[in-house]
Design an enzyme around this catalytic site. Structure first.
Site: not given
Length: 392
Positions: A217, A326
């Site tokens: 991320e 995710e």
């Protein structure tokens, strides 16, 4: 997208001494000795012989904590026509990245490693993929910098986890869970990042079941910067001699699927190059209002498919493969339907090769709504059988 602050808050241990069971908490089941009275606005609903849970609203079916009620069989994916099963399907095994404000920290106090029993459980369920986060500052201590020597003990424990997973016949994704930040500063040197990955990949180059996840991320940087760093990592991994393993690259703006176009990632990541043509674009997607994964309330029962639609179209247009590293949502009807919708759309698209749930891990508190750590993580009772296993 889970901010470091949110993760820290979730990691706080919650005292079991509560007057009422909180929403989404366990309230019954065979052998259960805890509370059975749910917080206001929720009802204790039977899931299976071993688990009943406080669900918001009023129950529409008879419930019991005795384990004698026959549960309804979970829905299958038969309504998801013309689907192609994922090549990789599993969970994140969180823990080694915990305690990010304490460097290097103490094993067992500030951070931990996944339990072998958890890995065994998911392999037994049929999953074949585990994404294993670690903290860069523990792997390569700041005293030596990003290109410096490894912390031998941390690397050994991490390697033991990876080898345990792959020894079970599953795949393990190596995940520096740093948001493209190292030692409190943004990573900006492509040459240093390439060297880091050359060094790290060299430790695992002989294991064909290892997958290299370049960076969790990235955020707060331009898409072009994220792309340049990811491309440098790909170059470094291949230079290490790791020629056969899959590489996952992530974009800026928390690598969100729903923001893949608006963040600028779509303008640059189509140019990613791997000499061995074994790279996939990793995206993440949560289904709450801001996409942060910090609320158990989903926007709607259709939000899962809606939020990945533009990313899917981009992957198809660019002849690239995607991986949803995710996904997480609440343990309730709307969220379960939304997750099923997302996974069905992905398997029908022909471009998504895998997905993994956030998250397993031994240190999640009992009320962390996306925890899938066996035996009693809140996603075990309904999300696992209803939303995940049908897409195995």
């Amino acid at each position: 997208m889970k901010t470091l602050l949110a993760l820290a808050a979730l990691a706080i241990v919650v005292s079991p001494a509560v007057a009422q069971v909180p929403v989404w908490g366990q309230c019954g089941g065979q052998g259960w000795t805890g509370g059975t009275s749910c917080a206001a606005g929720s009802t204790c609903v039977y899931s299976n012989q071993y688990y009943s849970q406080c669900i918001p609203g009023t129950a529409t079916t008879t419930t019991t904590n005795t384990g004698t009620t026959t549960s309804t069989a979970p829905p299958t994916s038969s309504s998801c026509a013309n689907r192609t099963k994922f090549k990789f399907f599993g969970v994140n095994e969180s823990g080694a990245e915990f305690g990010n404000t304490v460097i290097p920290g103490t094993l067992g106090k500030d951070y931990t490693f996944p339990a072998p029993s958890s890995i065994d459980y998911f392999v037994g369920q049929g999953f074949n993929f585990f994404r294993v986060p670690f903290l860069m500052e523990r792997m390569v201590p700041p005293s030596g910098g990003i290109t410096g020597p490894f912390n031998a003990a941390y690397l050994a424990n991490y390697t033991a986890t990876i080898n345990y997973i792959t020894g079970k016949g599953a795949y393990a994704a190596i995940d520096p869970h740093n948001y493209m930040i190292y030692n409190n500063a943004a990573i900006s040197s492509t040459s240093a990042f390439q060297t880091f990955w050359t060094n790290l990949a060299g430790q695992f180059k002989s294991n064909p079941r290892v997958i290299f996840d370049v960076m969790n991320e990235p955020n707060g940087i331009a898409a072009s910067t994220a792309f340049a760093l990811n491309q440098a990592a790909v170059n470094g991994i291949r230079a290490s001699g790791a020629t056969s393993q899959l590489i996952l690259v992530e974009g800026t703006s928390w690598t969100g699927a729903w923001t893949w176009v608006s963040s600028g990632n779509s303008a640059v990541f189509g140019a990613i190059k791997d000499p061995n043509n074994n790279v996939a674009i990793e995206m993440h997607q949560y289904l709450d209002s801001d996409g942060s994964g910090t609320s158990a309330t989903c926007v709607s029962s259709t939000i899962g498919a809606e939020r990945i639609a533009n990313a899917t179209a981009w992957l198809q247009a660019n002849n690239l493969k995607g991986f949803l590293g995710e996904i997480g949502a609440g343990n309730n009807a709307d969220c379960i339907t939304a997750v099923k919708g997302a996974l069905c759309a992905m398997q029908q698209s022909g471009v998504w090769i895998g997905a993994s749930w956030w998250a397993a891990g031994p240190w999640w508190p009992a009320n962390y709504f996306t925890s899938i750590e066996p035996p009693s993580g809140l996603a075990i009772a309904q999300v696992l059988p209803q939303a995940l296993l049908p897409f195995m």
